[in-house]
Scaffold this active site. Structure first.
Site, short mmCIF file in Angstrom:
data_model
loop_
_atom_site.label_atom_id
_atom_site.label_comp_id
_atom_site.label_asym_id
_atom_site.label_seq_id
_atom_site.Cartn_x
_atom_site.Cartn_y
_atom_site.Cartn_z
N ASP A 82 66.21 5.87 52.72
CA ASP A 82 64.84 5.05 53.08
C ASP A 82 64.17 4.91 51.41
O ASP A 82 64.56 5.86 50.73
CB ASP A 82 64.09 6.18 53.89
N GLU A 121 60.61 1.36 67.19
CA GLU A 121 61.47 2.70 66.59
C GLU A 121 60.77 3.67 66.06
O GLU A 121 60.11 3.51 65.08
CB GLU A 121 62.27 2.05 65.57
#
Ligand SMILES: Cc1ncc(COP(=O)(O)O)c(C=O)c1O
Lengths: 257, 404
Positions: free
Chosen positions: A57, A46
């Site tokens: 995140d 990814e």
């Protein structure tokens, strides 16, 4: 056939997917890291498209996004860097990022470039399933790109069924209530959630991501799903030890154990 | 209503809820319940009682004679600066804390730039005995110390944000991460008409008390409930949309939103989103935002910490696109000058944000009889250091002119 389908057809367990941010630690690193991961035995990669405001995140990936942007990475450059990648790498490649940069690049253009480059899927956490169905599904389908959707411990059974219904490839199962970042072992609550999802009959396989940091947590993830996704722990490694083929090879081996 | 949110959470093409799945249950819970709660008799009576006895509403509508004379028109000031805690922000936090209680939440999170919304949130948390966590960029903590101290005295936990540029935008990302990590016991009080649906509509409805009062106050004082103009500053756009709300479908009333131009719209150091931005996604909403050509969100600048947000509420993007509201912009210097003008003519020290709305008056030609309402969204106590600095440089410039 989409390489993601091919992977899950050939391999039912212990699938290892590894995330890193394009343009990190330096601007020319991207293609080499993909190649080394593939050679080391990762099943899927990814590649993060850096964004100024990565709200799902944790600190490690926030920092790698900042560095990558400072290094001048953007979607256009990423596609140029990946132009030749399919001559050397055959595992599925997924692009992960946030909606705004993709929107500004142009959705249709983005799907077309993914298809030309040999990208198999995308993960856009802030693209809600409903909007995907209404505005983008047709386009994704036309270019053969899979939109990978997330479920979390808060998703109820009805929601999981809805997401499964429109998913292709696999479902990204977020391991806990939280943002990305390496954590320790699984709690009782998490195991209950993994079990709950496992008992639901889904048409797609699941991979567990967020908080998987090494051999033990990967093995744990494999007990409850088709495999695991490692992000922050790998980004940390790149920052501390660089991205030589050796370093990456050792990392992947240590995860698989 | 033509300008209201539709049942999918959009204003035309703007709005929606562009949120990660991890936030979905929280946002969905609010979407499914906010109208029911807002319309319930017990909410309505508690909200109005608190607005009256705790906040001090209705806020006065004050005819400003000397400012009117200066601008050669009739100027009325909607005095949100006289609210408890010194700004319109409290209208929203009082409403949202009542909603949080009705949803069974035990912990409140908020983000603040200038500290006004942080103080307003910490205040209602103290009032209701709920735990309060306020995210604030480290840069803002340094430049807004008095408000940081107030929040702490009120019992809030002020968390310094050190990611990104350490300002409002980064603090917002951090609070979203908090909400993702605390999905069941926490309510996120957003302080402006921004964010994923239903927040823009929720905040709009709670702030609409401003224009509700304006209507009957104008009727009492002028014999007509419709003014010719309503002017308000726009950061995320909550005091503006609250000031416009009951007039949106009344096209005879000219509505004006004023953005912060910072050092000037072509200098790159600006917060005039509608002039320099284009459509995209920011903090869960499809709206107009300041971004570079790759879609990276850029850092805004304004002397006023409450206006330097790189986005704008989706309703404003729609009102801009449809032309229903006129949007202007005002530089730092123009705002500072307007703040001094109001202070010297009327004895009212406005917040720097509100001074932007006041400065727009100097850029427009009115007809003599025009009735113009300006919302003074907050008071200037928090901005004293900027004002004193301006006063000192102005005085020294005047002295140097004098000596020539
Ligand atoms: C006094 C005052 N006015 C205006 C604003 C801008 O917010 P909004 O555009 O949501 O009214 C702020 C924000 O902090 C403020 O403190």
């Amino acid at each position: 056939m989409n390489r993601i389908d091919k992977l899950f057809r050939e391999k039912k367990e212990h699938i290892l997917s590894v995330y890193f941010t394009a343009g990190f630690p330096d601007i020319v690193a991207t293609a080499g890291i993909v190649k080394s991961l593939s050679e080391a035995g990762a099943d899927m990669v990814e590649i993060g498209m850096p964004f100024s405001d990565p709200m799902a995140d944790g600190p490690v990936i926030q920092k790698s996004n900042e560095t990558a942007l400072r290094n001048g990475m953007n979607i256009k450059k990423l596609f140029v860097q990946l132009q030749e990648i399919r001559n050397e790498v055959d595992i599925p490649i997924i692009l992960m990022g946030y909606l705004n940069p993709v929107m500004q690049f142009g959705f249709e253009n983005f799907c077309m470039k993914c298809s030309e480059t040999g990208i198999d899927g995308v993960i856009l956490p802030d693209l809600p399933p409903q909007v995907y169905i209404e505005e983008f599904q047709g386009m994704f389908d036309r270019y053969g790109i899979y939109n990978i959707l997330l479920i979390s411990p808060q998703s109820d059974e009805k929601r999981i069924h809805e997401i499964d219904y429109i998913s292709r490839g696999f479902i990204y199962m977020v391991s806990s209530s939280g943002v990305t970042g390496a954590k320790g072992s699984c709690s009782q609550d998490q195991i209950a959630y993994f079990d709950r999802v496992r008992k639901i009959k889904l048409k797609n396989p699941c991979l567990i991501g967020f908080g998987i940091s090494g051999h033990d947590s990967f093995a744990e993830a494999c007990k409850y799903s088709s495999g695991g996704i490692i992000g922050s722990a790998f980004v940390n490694l790149l920052r501390e030890k660089g991205y030589s083929a050796d370093v990456i090879n050792q990392f992947v081996k240590s995860i698989r154990g | 209503m033509k300008y209201s949110v539709d049942d999918r959470g959009y204003y035309g093409e703007f709005g929606g809820a562009f949120i990660p799945e991890m936030m979905y249950p929280n946002v969905k819970e609010l979407q499914d319940n906010y109208l029911r709660i807002l319309n319930s008799p017990d909410f309505i009576s508690e909200f109005h009682s608190l607005l009256k006895h705790y906040v001090g509403r209705p806020s006065p509508l004050y005819f400003a004679p000397r400012l009117s004379e200066f601008h050669n028109t009739k100027i009325y000031l909607k005095r949100e600066d006289l609210n408890h805690t010194g700004a319109h922000k409290i209208n929203n936090t009082v409403g949202q804390i009542l909603i949080a209680q009705r949803l069974g939440k035990k912990r409140i999170i908020a983000v603040t730039g200038a500290g006004q919304h942080g103080v307003a949130t910490a205040t209602v948390c103290a009032l209701m005995g709920l735990k309060c966590v306020v995210y604030m960029g480290e840069t803002d903590i340094a430049r807004q110390e008095p408000n940081v101290l107030r929040m702490k005295m009120l019992g809030a936990d002020v968390v310094p944000v050190v990611s990104g540029n350490r300002t409002l935008k980064d603090a917002t990302n951090e609070s979203i991460r908090d909400w993702i990590s605390n999905p069941s016991d926490t309510h996120y009080i957003i302080g402006s008409a921004v964010g994923p649906h239903p927040y823009p509509d929720l905040v709009t409805r709670l702030q609409s008390v401003i224009s509700e009062e304006m209507r009957y106050q104008l009727l009492e004082q002028t014999g007509k409930s419709d003014p010719d103009y309503i002017v308000a500053c726009v950061g995320g756009g909550s005091n503006a949309i609250g000031s416009f709300y009951h007039y949106l479908n009344n096209e005879n009333v000219k509505l004006v939103g004023v953005e912060a131009a910072g050092k000037g719209i072509s200098t790159g150091e600006t917060a005039a989103t509608l002039v320099t931005g284009r459509p995209g996604i920011i903090h869960g909403s499809r709206t107009i935002l300041m971004q570079d050509e790759d879609g990276q969100i850029t850092e805004p600048y304004s002397i006023s910490a409450g206006l330097d947000y790189p986005g704008i509420g989706p309703a404003h993007s729609f009102l801009h696109k449809t032309g229903r509201v006129i949007y202007g912009n005002v530089t730092d210097d123009e705002a500072l000058e307007a703040a001094f003008l109001l202070t010297r003519l009327e004895g009212i020290v406005p917040a720097l944000e509100s001074a932007h709305a006041l400065a727009w008056l100097g850029k427009t030609r009115f007809r003599t009889g025009d009735v113009v309402v300006v919302t003074v969204s907050g008071r200037g106590d928090k901005d004293m250091s900027a004002y004193i600095k301006y006063m000192n440089t102005r005085d020294s410039e005047e002295n140097s002119y004098g000596s020539k």
